[in-house]
Design a protein around this motif. Structure first.
Motif, short mmCIF file in Angstrom:
data_model
loop_
_atom_site.label_atom_id
_atom_site.label_comp_id
_atom_site.label_asym_id
_atom_site.label_seq_id
_atom_site.Cartn_x
_atom_site.Cartn_y
_atom_site.Cartn_z
N PHE A 218 8.43 -8.73 -4.27
CA PHE A 218 8.60 -7.96 -3.04
C PHE A 218 7.25 -7.57 -2.43
CE2 PHE A 218 9.45 -3.64 -1.13
CZ PHE A 218 10.06 -4.12 0.03
N PHE A 219 6.22 -7.51 -3.26
CA PHE A 219 4.91 -7.05 -2.79
C PHE A 219 3.91 -8.18 -2.54
CE2 PHE A 219 6.73 -3.76 -5.62
CZ PHE A 219 7.00 -2.82 -4.65
N ARG A 220 4.40 -9.40 -2.53
CA ARG A 220 3.49 -10.51 -2.24
C ARG A 220 3.02 -10.42 -0.79
NH1 ARG A 220 5.89 -14.34 0.97
NH2 ARG A 220 8.18 -14.40 0.99
N LYS A 221 1.92 -11.07 -0.53
CA LYS A 221 1.41 -11.11 0.83
C LYS A 221 2.38 -11.90 1.72
CE LYS A 221 -2.12 -13.19 3.73
NZ LYS A 221 -3.25 -14.12 3.77
N ARG A 222 2.78 -11.27 2.84
CA ARG A 222 3.65 -11.94 3.80
C ARG A 222 2.91 -12.10 5.12
NH1 ARG A 222 7.43 -9.33 0.66
NH2 ARG A 222 9.28 -10.59 0.14
N VAL A 223 2.91 -13.32 5.64
CA VAL A 223 2.29 -13.59 6.93
C VAL A 223 3.42 -13.84 7.93
CG1 VAL A 223 0.76 -15.08 8.26
CG2 VAL A 223 0.23 -14.56 5.87
#
Length: 660
Positions: A218-223
Motif C-alpha cells: 500500500f505504501f509503494r511509490k505511485r505515479v
C-alpha cells in the motif's frame, strides 16, 4: 503478504508521502530548489506538498501525532482559520496548474464545518484539495463527544456529512482497513483533469489512533499520470465542418486553457484563422492582454470590445470554459440569429452545455487537431478591421477610466443617480478623492510585470477583468467560480507557497478583508511575503450598487453606524486597517492620493515581510456593465415604481435569453 503495523493516521501520512504525478507539462514550481526537492529520479513530481492544520481534540492525538513523529517530506503549516487554510490550499493547487496539492485537517464539529465553504470553492472551480476532517467516535462509546452534532433520526450522521454536497469524492474511514480503498479513490479524483475538486476523507478520532497491520504494498511509490485527453477524429471533422460554414466565430478562453498550458496553441489558432477571443476570469492571462486577437474580459464583468463582437458572432467556440452566467450574460450575450456553439473541454458535462457541438478533449490537443484540419481547408474568418477597431476603442475607454479623478469636484457619469452630497460625505469621512479604477490602473502600472495578482469577490473582479493588463502568462489569479469573500488573502499565501520567487498582490475590498484575513498572520509566521492592496469604500459596494440599480434603497450594504432612528443609516464608519495589520507585524501604509499610492507601492517592493496598503476610495467609482445583461431575482410585487420597473426590465431580458 508483508505488513507493517501502524495507526490509521500514521499509514495515511506514509501513503501521502509516496504519491507522485507525471505530466508532459513540466514542473509547476518556479523555485529550482523546490523542484529538486519534489522531483523523483524518474521525473515524476511529489503530489502532496504539505498539510495545513488547525488542531483540536478531534485530530491532534491521531493525525497530529503522525505528523509530529514521522511527517516525511510533508511540510506542516499552522492555519489560523479552517476556511482560510483551505482557501490557501486551493490557491496553491490552482497556481500549480493542479499538478501539486495540499491536504488540510481540522477537528470535529465547528473546525470541520468551517472547511465546508472552502470545499465548495474548490469544487466549484474544479481545483483539487484533500480534506481530512476529524470525526466523532466510530465506536460511539463516548457519545455525545465534545462538539458532536446529534441527530435523533440517525446516529450515523455527523457534521462531516455536510461535505457530501460540496465534494467530488467523500468517504468515512470507520475501520483502519478502509483507508486503502478510500485513499486510492481519493487520488483517482484528485488527479482527474475533467472532474476534480474537493475530496473529503472523514477520520473518526478513535480510528485515527487505532493500529492495524497494513500491507507494505500500500505504501509503494505511485505515479499518477495526468494524461491529456485526445479528441476523437470524428468530432474534429464535425467541428471543422461547422467552423467552415461560419463567417464571424469568436473563441471564449476559459480556465481549461491555463490548466492545459495551452496559451500558445490558442494564439496559433487565432492567428491562423483570424479569430478573436475573449477571456473568462479563470482564463485571463493564459495569453498576454496585448495580443492582437485578445479582446479581454467577456460577459457581465467583460468589456465593450469582447461583448460587442460576441453579440455579432455566428459561432461561439468555448475552450475550457464552464459557461457560467457571468461569462454568457445569463445566456443573452450571444444574439446573432444563427449563432451556434462549439466546445472543447476535457469534461463531457461541460462540453455539452448550450446544446453545443462537443469536442471532449484537452484544450491544447483539441486546438492542435482542429487547426490541422482547418489549415487543409484554407479557412479564414470574415473579420476585417473589426477586431483592431474594437480593441482600440476599448483602450480609449480604459484610459478614461484610469484617469478619472474627483479631486476637481466634478463627478463623472458612472455616479449618476448617487447624489453628490453623499460622495462628499464619503470623501470627508475617508479623507480621499481616489477612484477605484484609477487605483487599479496605477497598481497595474507600478508593480512588477511578473507579479501575480489575486482577487475573488465584490466589485473588484469586474474592474480587474476589464482594467487589468497581463503581460506575462499566469499572473492573473481570480476565484470567480464561487466568488468567495475571504479567499483573497489566504489565496495570496497559497500562491506564494507555490511560486515563492514572485511578488504576490491580493486585491481585496474592505468587506472581504473584514470577513477573513487571518492567514496574513500565517504569511508572517512562514516568512512568505504577500502584499495586500485593500480598497476601502466603507461597505459592500458591489451589492449596494445591485440593490440600488434595481430600485431598492440602501440597506445593510454600507458600513454606517446605527442612527437614533434605529436604522443603519448613521454616519460612515472610518476604519484604520493599517493600524490593525501593523499589530500583526505587517508593514503598512495609509493611502488617500495617487502620490501616496505610488510611494507605498515602491516602498512595499523593498520589504521582506508582508505589507498592507490601506487605500481609501470613493464608492460608486467602479466600472459598470458593457452590453451584457445579468439575470437576478427581483420582487414581482412592490408599491415602489422603481422596483416595478426593475422587474419589468428583468422580464424583458428573459425574453431575449436562451432557455437552456
Amino acid at each position: 503478504m508483508d505488513t507493517i503495523r501502524l495507526t490509521t493516521a500514521q499509514a495515511l501520512v506514509r501513503f501521502l508521502n509516496n504519491q507522485y504525478v507525471e505530466t508532459d507539462q513540466g514542473h509547476t514550481q518556479t523555485n529550482e530548489a523546490a523542484q529538486q526537492h519534489a522531483a523523483h529520479e524518474d521525473g515524476a513530481e511529489r503530489f502532496v506538498k504539505g498539510v495545513f492544520t488547525v488542531f483540536g481534540h478531534g485530530n491532534v492525538l491521531g493525525l497530529g501525532q503522525a505528523l509530529e513523529s514521522a511527517p516525511g517530506d510533508l511540510t506542516v503549516y499552522q492555519g489560523r482559520n479552517e476556511q482560510g487554510m483551505v482557501h490557501a490550499a486551493v490557491a496553491f493547487a490552482k497556481q500549480s496548474r493542479r499538478r501539486q496539492i495540499m491536504a488540510c485537517t481540522a477537528s470535529v464539529g465547528p473546525g470541520s464545518a468551517n472547511m465546508v465553504t472552502a470545499a465548495a470553492t474548490a469544487t466549484a472551480n474544479q481545483i483539487p484539495v484533500l480534506l481530512l476532517p476529524g470525526d466523532t467516535f466510530a465506536t460511539r462509546q463516548p457519545d455525545p463527544v465534545l462538539q458532536q452534532m446529534e441527530h435523533t433520526h440517525s446516529l450515523a450522521i455527523s457534521v462531516n456529512d455536510a461535505f457530501k454536497a460540496v465534494s467530488k469524492y467523500w468517504d468515512r474511514v470507520s475501520r483502519p482497513e478502509q483507508l486503502m480503498s478510500a485513499m486510492l479513490n481519493a487520488m483517482r479524483v484528485l488527479t482527474d483533469p475533467a472532474d476534480t475538486g474537493a475530496v473529503t476523507i472523514a477520520l473518526p478520532q478513535d480510528v485515527q489512533g487505532e493500529a492495524w497491520d497494513f500491507p507494505v504494498e500500500f505504501f509503494r511509490k505511485r505515479v499518477h499520470r495526468i494524461e491529456r485527453r485526445q479528441p476523437h477524429p470524428r468530432d474534429i471533422l464535425a467541428a471543422a465542418e461547422l467552423i467552415s460554414t461560419k463567417h464571424k466565430p469568436l473563441i471564449i478562453c476559459g480556465g481549461g486553457v491555463r490548466y492545459s498550458n495551452a496559451g500558445q496553441e490558442l494564439k496559433d489558432f487565432a492567428e491562423a484563422f483570424d479569430i478573436p477571443f475573449g477571456e473568462t476570469q479563470a482564463g485571463k492571462s493564459a495569453v498576454e492582454s496585448s495580443h492582437a486577437y485578445n479582446l479581454g474580459g467577456i460577459g457581465v464583468t467583460g468589456n465593450a470590445a469582447a461583448n460587442t463582437l460576441a453579440a455579432e458572432a455566428d459561432l461561439i467556440i468555448g475552450v475550457g470554459t464552464r459557461f457560467t452566467d457571468f461569462t454568457t450574460g445569463s445566456k443573452s450575450l450571444f444574439r446573432h440569429p444563427e449563432v451556434e456553439f462549439l466546445t472543447i473541454n476535457a469534461s463531457a458535462f461541460h462540453a455539452s452545455k448550450l446544446d453545443a457541438l462537443p469536442v471532449v478533449s484537452d484544450a491544447a490537443e483539441g486546438l492542435r487537431a482542429l487547426k490541422t484540419v482547418l489549415e487543409v481547408q484554407s479557412y479564414r474568418s470574415g473579420y476585417g478591421e473589426e477586431i483592431a477597431k474594437a480593441k482600440a476603442e476599448w483602450q480609449q475607454e480604459r484610459q478614461r477610466l484610469a484617469s478619472t479623478d474627483y479631486s476637481s469636484g466634478s463627478f463623472v457619469p458612472e455616479v449618476a443617480g448617487h447624489l453628490d452630497h453623499e460622495l462628499v460625505e464619503y470623501a470627508e469621512a475617508l479623507g480621499t478623492t481616489l477612484t477605484q479604477t484609477c487605483v487599479l490602473a496605477v497598481v497595474n502600472e507600478q508593480i512588477p510585470q511578473d507579479a501575480i495578482v489575486i482577487g475573488a469577490a465584490g466589485s473588484l473582479p469586474g474592474d480587474m477583468q476589464r482594467m487589468w493588463e497581463a503581460t506575462i502568462a499566469d499572473t492573473y489569479h481570480m476565484e470567480y467560480g464561487f466568488s468567495c469573500m475571504g479567499y483573497e488573502i489566504a489565496g495570496a499565501l497559497g500562491i506564494k507557497l507555490a511560486q515563492p520567487d514572485r511578488e504576490v498582490y491580493a486585491l481585496v475590498g474592505d468587506g472581504s478583508y473584514q470577513m477573513l484575513h487571518s492567514e496574513l498572520v500565517t504569511s508572517l509566521q512562514e516568512r512568505r511575503k504577500i502584499n495586500i492592496v485593500l480598497l476601502d469604500n466603507a461597505g459592500f459596494g458591489c451589492i449596494n450598487n445591485l440593490q440600488m440599480e434595481n430600485g431598492m434603497g440602501s440597506i445593510g450594504t454600507e458600513f454606517r453606524y446605527r442612527s437614533d432612528s434605529g436604522k443603519l443609516n448613521g454616519s460612515v464608519m472610518a476604519i484604520d486597517y493599517a493600524t490593525s495589520a501593523a499589530g500583526y507585524g505587517a508593514v503598512t501604509y495609509r493611502v488617500t492620493s495617487i502620490s501616496e499610492l505610488e510611494a507605498a507601492l515602491a516602498d512595499a517592493r523593498k520589504q521582506t515581510v508582508s505589507t498592507l496598503l490601506d487605500i481609501k476610495v470613493l464608492p460608486k467609482t467602479m466600472t459598470h456593465g458593457y452590453g451584457a445583461w445579468w439575470h437576478v431575482g427581483t420582487a414581482a410585487e412592490s408599491d415602489s415604481k422603481a422596483i416595478q420597473d426593475a422587474h419589468s426590465r428583468r422580464e424583458e431580458g428573459l425574453k431575449q435569453a436562451r432557455r437552456y
